[in-house]
Design a protein around this motif. Structure first.
Motif, PDB file in Angstrom:
ATOM      1  N   ILE A 157      57.817 114.893  31.959  1.00 15.02           N
ATOM      2  CA  ILE A 157      58.620 114.231  32.995  1.00 15.02           C
ATOM      3  C   ILE A 157      58.255 112.767  33.195  1.00 15.02           C
ATOM      4  O   ILE A 157      58.984 112.037  33.882  1.00 15.02           O
ATOM      5  CB  ILE A 157      58.514 114.969  34.349  1.00 15.02           C
ATOM      6  CG1 ILE A 157      57.059 115.086  34.820  1.00 15.02           C
ATOM      7  CG2 ILE A 157      59.160 116.338  34.268  1.00 15.02           C
ATOM      8  CD1 ILE A 157      56.902 115.680  36.203  1.00 15.02           C
ATOM      9  N   VAL A 158      57.154 112.303  32.614  1.00 18.09           N
ATOM     10  CA  VAL A 158      56.706 110.928  32.840  1.00 18.09           C
ATOM     11  C   VAL A 158      57.334 109.987  31.820  1.00 18.09           C
ATOM     12  O   VAL A 158      57.321 110.250  30.610  1.00 18.09           O
ATOM     13  CB  VAL A 158      55.174 110.831  32.774  1.00 18.09           C
ATOM     14  CG1 VAL A 158      54.716 109.363  32.799  1.00 18.09           C
ATOM     15  CG2 VAL A 158      54.542 111.578  33.941  1.00 18.09           C
ATOM     16  N   VAL A 159      57.881 108.873  32.305  1.00 22.68           N
ATOM     17  CA  VAL A 159      58.384 107.795  31.448  1.00 22.68           C
ATOM     18  C   VAL A 159      57.858 106.482  32.008  1.00 22.68           C
ATOM     19  O   VAL A 159      57.537 106.370  33.194  1.00 22.68           O
ATOM     20  CB  VAL A 159      59.922 107.768  31.384  1.00 22.68           C
ATOM     21  CG1 VAL A 159      60.463 109.048  30.782  1.00 22.68           C
ATOM     22  CG2 VAL A 159      60.533 107.521  32.760  1.00 22.68           C
ATOM     23  N   THR A 160      57.757 105.478  31.162  1.00 27.70           N
ATOM     24  CA  THR A 160      57.252 104.190  31.615  1.00 27.70           C
ATOM     25  C   THR A 160      58.383 103.308  32.126  1.00 27.70           C
ATOM     26  O   THR A 160      59.541 103.426  31.702  1.00 27.70           O
ATOM     27  CB  THR A 160      56.524 103.443  30.487  1.00 27.70           C
ATOM     28  OG1 THR A 160      57.465 103.098  29.464  1.00 27.70           O
ATOM     29  CG2 THR A 160      55.401 104.296  29.907  1.00 27.70           C
ATOM     30  N   LEU A 161      58.020 102.403  33.016  1.00 22.28           N
ATOM     31  CA  LEU A 161      58.998 101.434  33.525  1.00 22.28           C
ATOM     32  C   LEU A 161      59.530 100.578  32.384  1.00 22.28           C
ATOM     33  O   LEU A 161      60.704 100.206  32.385  1.00 22.28           O
ATOM     34  CB  LEU A 161      58.345 100.571  34.610  1.00 22.28           C
ATOM     35  CG  LEU A 161      59.231  99.566  35.332  1.00 22.28           C
ATOM     36  CD1 LEU A 161      60.450 100.215  35.956  1.00 22.28           C
ATOM     37  CD2 LEU A 161      58.427  98.803  36.391  1.00 22.28           C
ATOM     38  N   ASN A 162      58.680 100.252  31.404  1.00 19.97           N
ATOM     39  CA  ASN A 162      59.145  99.514  30.227  1.00 19.97           C
ATOM     40  C   ASN A 162      60.306 100.240  29.540  1.00 19.97           C
ATOM     41  O   ASN A 162      61.330  99.641  29.196  1.00 19.97           O
ATOM     42  CB  ASN A 162      58.013  99.343  29.209  1.00 19.97           C
ATOM     43  CG  ASN A 162      57.042  98.257  29.585  1.00 19.97           C
ATOM     44  OD1 ASN A 162      56.011  98.542  30.169  1.00 19.97           O
ATOM     45  ND2 ASN A 162      57.352  97.014  29.257  1.00 19.97           N
ATOM     46  N   ASP A 163      60.141 101.559  29.324  1.00 17.54           N
ATOM     47  CA  ASP A 163      61.167 102.318  28.611  1.00 17.54           C
ATOM     48  C   ASP A 163      62.442 102.455  29.434  1.00 17.54           C
ATOM     49  O   ASP A 163      63.552 102.474  28.879  1.00 17.54           O
ATOM     50  CB  ASP A 163      60.633 103.705  28.233  1.00 17.54           C
ATOM     51  CG  ASP A 163      59.691 103.657  27.043  1.00 17.54           C
ATOM     52  OD1 ASP A 163      59.599 102.584  26.397  1.00 17.54           O
ATOM     53  OD2 ASP A 163      59.032 104.679  26.754  1.00 17.54           O
TER      54      ASP A 163
END
Length: 337
Positions: free
Chosen positions: A276-282
């Protein structure tokens, strides 16, 4: 020697805490952060925090070579327990082309400015573009700075705030009443602030490190901004709320997933954190699109040297344009190797 016009390019500029206060600008800080997180992500550009410590002193270094901008550098945080706890913050900025020292910036106010600006950018990726009912847990500096930053990107339909001290929450409500044309109301419990909210801002530490928000208070399609669990020992969100989340957007993957008490507790509770975790960059780069209307969306932050450097560069650019700051009479030697 104070500036009174264009700054000599060969000598570094020093920005005091009062200079930073004069130069701070929410829209420009937000845009600096957005540009930084929209640039190509490279973990080597912003490594994890570096710690040095003894029983009495500690030093934390947060370096970054941003993909955006013309400068790179580090924020140093020095602490001593010799007389209570005393802490100072210093940001050093260097030119990417020459490696010359360009500026030294008092980082005291920069930390709050960059944290709230980044949270506003993160939250803006999670919410629909319509007036939102906002619930705030906390009424201190972080709550105030974050709601102020959010107001530049999010339209409010109403604001409900809770903090344990009635006078503090009432003062907060008076301060923000009318922002975006929305009424702000002090309420008697965190539950009352949370229930029915489209966007929840968690900005209060519990004394016993228990979560300040319960999962059953959060609607099935609410967005949550969580900034209060930045070390393994700190807690803000319950594991079952993270387990309900459709997505968790993070400013720094490793430090949030492996260094935040909330995420550590969620993994220990068998939550599949990695899924469930994604980066703000992505998210900003379009690699991880988010439906802002569906599911629980969470933004979690531990802070990053990237944020410090790009906001400090923004402040320096404003200082040069406005003739604010002190030119140091000497610099440091830059040598060819």
């Amino acid at each position: 020697m104070s500036t009174d016009g264009d700054l000599p390019p060969s000598l570094p500029l020093f920005l005091t805490d009062s200079d930073v206060a004069k130069l701070s600008d929410w829209p420009q800080a937000i845009e600096a952060v957005r540009a930084a997180y929209s640039a190509t992500d490279d973990e080597a550009r912003t490594p994890g925090r570096i710690f040095a410590q003894s029983e009495r002193e500690w030093l934390r270094i947060m370096p970054s070579v941003p993909g955006s901008g013309r400068l790179f550098g580090a924020k140093s945080i020095a602490g001593s327990f010799a007389d209570g706890l005393r802490v100072s913050y210093l940001i050093s900025l260097f030119d990417k082309d020459t490696a010359d020292l360009v500026a030294l910036v008092d980082g005291n106010r920069v930390t709050g400015l960059r944290t709230a600006a980044t949270s506003a950018v993160g939250a803006s990726t999670l919410v629909p573009q319509r007036p939102l009912q906002v619930g705030v847990i906390g009424s201190g500096f972080e709550a105030r700075s974050h709601l102020t930053a959010l107001s530049h990107l999010v339209e409010f339909a109403g604001i409900r705030v809770f903090s344990p001290t009635p006078s503090n929450r009432e003062s907060f409500a008076r301060e923000f009443d009318g922002v975006s044309g929305a009424a702000a109301l002090a309420v008697a419990s965190a539950q009352e602030a949370a229930e029915g909210a489209d966007l929840l801002l968690c900005a209060a530490r519990s004394r016993d490190e228990s979560p300040t928000l319960l999962s059953e208070w959060v609607g099935p399609h609410a967005a949550v901004v969580s900034i209060g669990s930045t070390t393994p020992a700190q807690r803000e969100l319950p594991a079952d709320l993270i387990g309900r989340a459709a997505v968790v957007v993070v400013d720094t993957y490793d430090e949030v997933v492996n260094g935040s008490g909330d995420m550590i507790a969620a993994r220990a509770d068998s939550v599949d954190v990695d899924s469930i975790v994604v980066t703000l960059n992505d998210v900003l780069g379009g690699k991880s699109p988010i439906d802002p209307e569906q599911g629980i969306r969470i933004y979690k932050s531990t802070g990053s040297g990237l944020q410090d450097i790009v906001v400090a560069e923004m402040l320096l650019n404003r200082a040069r344009a406005e003739g604010i700051g002190t030119v140091l009479p000497v610099g440091i030697v830059t040598t060819r190797k």
